[in-house]
Write a protein that holds these residues in place. Structure first.
Motif, short mmCIF file in Angstrom:
data_model
loop_
_atom_site.label_atom_id
_atom_site.label_comp_id
_atom_site.label_asym_id
_atom_site.label_seq_id
_atom_site.Cartn_x
_atom_site.Cartn_y
_atom_site.Cartn_z
N LYS A 51 69.42 -31.84 17.19
CA LYS A 51 68.08 -32.11 17.73
C LYS A 51 67.63 -31.05 18.72
N GLY A 52 68.21 -29.85 18.61
CA GLY A 52 67.81 -28.76 19.50
C GLY A 52 68.99 -27.97 19.99
N ASP A 53 68.71 -26.92 20.75
CA ASP A 53 69.76 -26.02 21.24
C ASP A 53 70.37 -26.57 22.52
N PHE A 54 71.10 -27.69 22.40
CA PHE A 54 71.68 -28.32 23.59
C PHE A 54 72.93 -27.61 24.09
N ILE A 55 73.61 -26.87 23.22
CA ILE A 55 74.87 -26.25 23.63
C ILE A 55 74.65 -25.23 24.75
N SER A 56 73.43 -24.70 24.87
CA SER A 56 73.14 -23.71 25.91
C SER A 56 72.58 -24.35 27.17
N LEU A 57 72.45 -25.67 27.18
CA LEU A 57 71.93 -26.38 28.34
C LEU A 57 73.07 -26.96 29.18
N PRO A 58 72.81 -27.19 30.49
CA PRO A 58 73.84 -27.81 31.33
C PRO A 58 74.20 -29.20 30.82
N ILE A 64 90.11 -20.32 20.76
CA ILE A 64 88.89 -21.05 21.14
C ILE A 64 87.67 -20.43 20.46
N TYR A 65 87.56 -19.10 20.53
CA TYR A 65 86.40 -18.42 19.92
C TYR A 65 86.40 -18.60 18.40
N GLU A 66 87.60 -18.65 17.83
CA GLU A 66 87.71 -18.84 16.39
C GLU A 66 87.23 -20.23 15.98
N LYS A 67 87.49 -21.23 16.83
CA LYS A 67 87.14 -22.62 16.51
C LYS A 67 85.83 -23.06 17.14
N TYR A 68 85.22 -22.20 17.93
CA TYR A 68 84.04 -22.58 18.71
C TYR A 68 82.95 -23.20 17.84
N GLN A 69 82.54 -22.51 16.79
CA GLN A 69 81.42 -22.98 15.98
C GLN A 69 81.75 -24.29 15.28
N SER A 70 82.99 -24.43 14.83
CA SER A 70 83.37 -25.69 14.17
C SER A 70 83.37 -26.85 15.16
N ILE A 71 83.71 -26.59 16.43
CA ILE A 71 83.67 -27.63 17.46
C ILE A 71 82.24 -28.09 17.68
N VAL A 72 81.33 -27.12 17.81
CA VAL A 72 79.92 -27.45 18.03
C VAL A 72 79.35 -28.19 16.83
N ASP A 73 79.64 -27.70 15.63
CA ASP A 73 79.13 -28.34 14.42
C ASP A 73 79.66 -29.76 14.29
N PHE A 74 80.94 -29.95 14.59
CA PHE A 74 81.56 -31.27 14.48
C PHE A 74 80.88 -32.27 15.41
N GLY A 122 77.15 -26.59 27.75
CA GLY A 122 78.08 -27.08 26.76
C GLY A 122 79.00 -25.98 26.26
N GLU A 123 78.45 -24.79 26.09
CA GLU A 123 79.24 -23.65 25.64
C GLU A 123 80.40 -23.37 26.58
N ARG A 124 80.11 -23.33 27.89
CA ARG A 124 81.17 -23.05 28.86
C ARG A 124 82.20 -24.18 28.89
N ASN A 125 81.74 -25.43 28.69
CA ASN A 125 82.67 -26.55 28.68
C ASN A 125 83.59 -26.51 27.48
N VAL A 126 83.09 -26.03 26.35
CA VAL A 126 83.95 -25.87 25.18
C VAL A 126 85.08 -24.89 25.49
N ILE A 127 84.73 -23.78 26.12
CA ILE A 127 85.73 -22.76 26.44
C ILE A 127 86.72 -23.27 27.48
N LEU A 128 86.21 -23.85 28.57
CA LEU A 128 87.10 -24.36 29.61
C LEU A 128 87.95 -25.52 29.12
N GLY A 129 87.36 -26.39 28.30
CA GLY A 129 88.12 -27.50 27.75
C GLY A 129 89.25 -27.03 26.86
N GLY A 130 88.98 -26.01 26.06
CA GLY A 130 90.02 -25.45 25.20
C GLY A 130 91.14 -24.83 26.02
#
Length: 270
Positions: free
Chosen positions: A162-169, A146-156, A128-136
Motif C-alpha cells: 500500500k505504498g513505500d512504507f519500508i523507507s518510513l520510520p 542480510i543484504y542478500e535476503k533483504y528484498q525477500s524479507i520486505v516482500d514476505f 523499516g529498512e534500517r530495522n531489517v538490517i539491525l534485526g538481522g
C-alpha cells in the motif's frame, strides 16, 4: 499436516536413529513478585533492613505463574501452546528464552532459543529498512546475508503493498504492519529453536498462510518451533503436538487434534 520428508526426518535423529531433544523443561515453577508501594516515613530504611535480614516485604505479592511444568521438545517438531489468558503460555516461552528465572526446576536448551513476540521492541525512529538490517544483525546474520535476503524479507512482510512504507520510520506503521515485518525478519534465519508468541494473529489470511508455510519450512530445516496462539486453526495448520496450560499447570501434552478437541470442549468450542 503433512509428514516430514525422509531427508528432513533423518536430520531430526542421531546416528542411532533416536530423536534429538532441543528443549527440556523439568518441573519448572515461575513466580512473579509484584512490589507494592512503601508505607510512610522510613520505608527505605525498613526495606534495607529486610534485605539485610532476608525478610520478605509485606507489600510484595507473589504470583505463581507456572507450576511444575515438564516436557521435552525434539528437533523437527512444531508445538502449539494453548490456554486461556493468564495461563502461563508467554511466561514459559520467556523462561525457555532465558528472560525469566525459574523459581524451581531446570530448563535445558540445545543452542540459543529465539523468541518472537508481537511486543518485541523495534526502533520506532528508524526506518523499516534500517530495522531489517539491525534485526538481522541482532540475530547473528552477517551483512552480506542480510543484504542478500533483504528484498525477500520486505516482500514476505507485504508492507509495501500500500505504498513505500519500508523507507518510513517505524512509528508510522500500524501494529499489524510492525508485527508482520518483525516476523519476516525472524523467519529469514534458520533457528534451532524459534518461539512465536501470537505473531500469526496479525495480518490478513494471505500473510497467515505465508507464515504457516514458513514454519513448515523451518521444521524441514530441522528446527523446533513453538507457537502460542488463540487461533486454533493456525495451531491445526502448523503443529502436530500441543501443550495445554491453565493457571500455570500443564493439563495436556499430546497430538494436536486430541488436545484441541479437549480444549474446545472445555471452552465451549472456542
Amino acid at each position: 499436516m503433512a509428514e516430514q520428508s525422509g531427508a528432513a526426518a533423518a536430520r531430526t535423529t542421531n546416528a542411532d536413529g533416536e530423536r534429538v531433544p532441543t528443549v527440556i523443561v523439568d518441573d519448572v515453577h515461575i513466580v512473579y513478585r509484584v512490589h507494592g508501594a512503601g508505607s510512610g516515613k522510613g520505608s527505605a530504611t525498613a526495606a534495607l533492613s529486610r534485605i539485610v535480614q532476608r525478610k520478605t516485604s509485606p507489600n510484595v505479592r507473589e504470583v505463581h505463574a507456572v507450576r511444575g511444568v515438564s516436557f521435552v521438545a525434539y528437533r523437527g517438531e512444531a508445538i502449539g501452546i494453548i490456554g486461556s489468558n493468564g495461563s502461563g503460555k508467554s511466561t514459559i516461552l520467556r523462561a525457555i528464552a532465558g528472560l525469566l528465572p525459574a523459581e524451581k526446576g531446570k530448563i535445558y536448551t540445545d543452542g540459543q532459543p529465539s523468541l518472537l513476540g508481537v511486543n518485541a521492541a523495534l526502533m520506532n525512529d528508524l526506518t523499516g529498512e534500517r530495522n531489517v538490517i539491525l534485526g538481522g544483525l541482532a540475530m547473528g546474520m552477517g551483512k552480506e546475508e542480510i543484504y542478500e535476503k533483504y528484498q525477500s524479507i520486505v516482500d514476505f512482510s507485504g508492507i509495501q503493498e500500500k505504498g513505500d512504507f519500508i523507507s518510513l520510520p517505524m512509528r508510522t506503521y500500524s501494529s499489524g504492519m510492525a508485527a508482520r515485518l518483525r516476523f519476516s525478519i525472524a523467519a529469514a534465519k534458520q533457528h534451532e529453536v524459534l518461539m512465536i508468541d501470537e505473531a500469526l494473529a496479525t495480518g490478513d489470511r494471505r500473510f497467515q498462510k505465508r507464515s504457516e508455510e514458513r514454519i513448515r519450512e523451518l521444521r524441514e530445516e530441522a528446527g523446533t518451533v513453538f507457537l502460542v496462539s488463540h487461533n486454533n486453526n493456525s495451531i491445526r495448520d502448523t503443529c502436530e503436538r500441543v501443550l495445554w496450560l491453565e493457571k500455570g499447570d500443564l493439563l495436556m501434552d499430546g497430538p494436536t487434534e486430541e488436545v484441541l478437541a479437549a480444549y474446545e470442549e472445555h471452552t465451549g468450542g472456542k
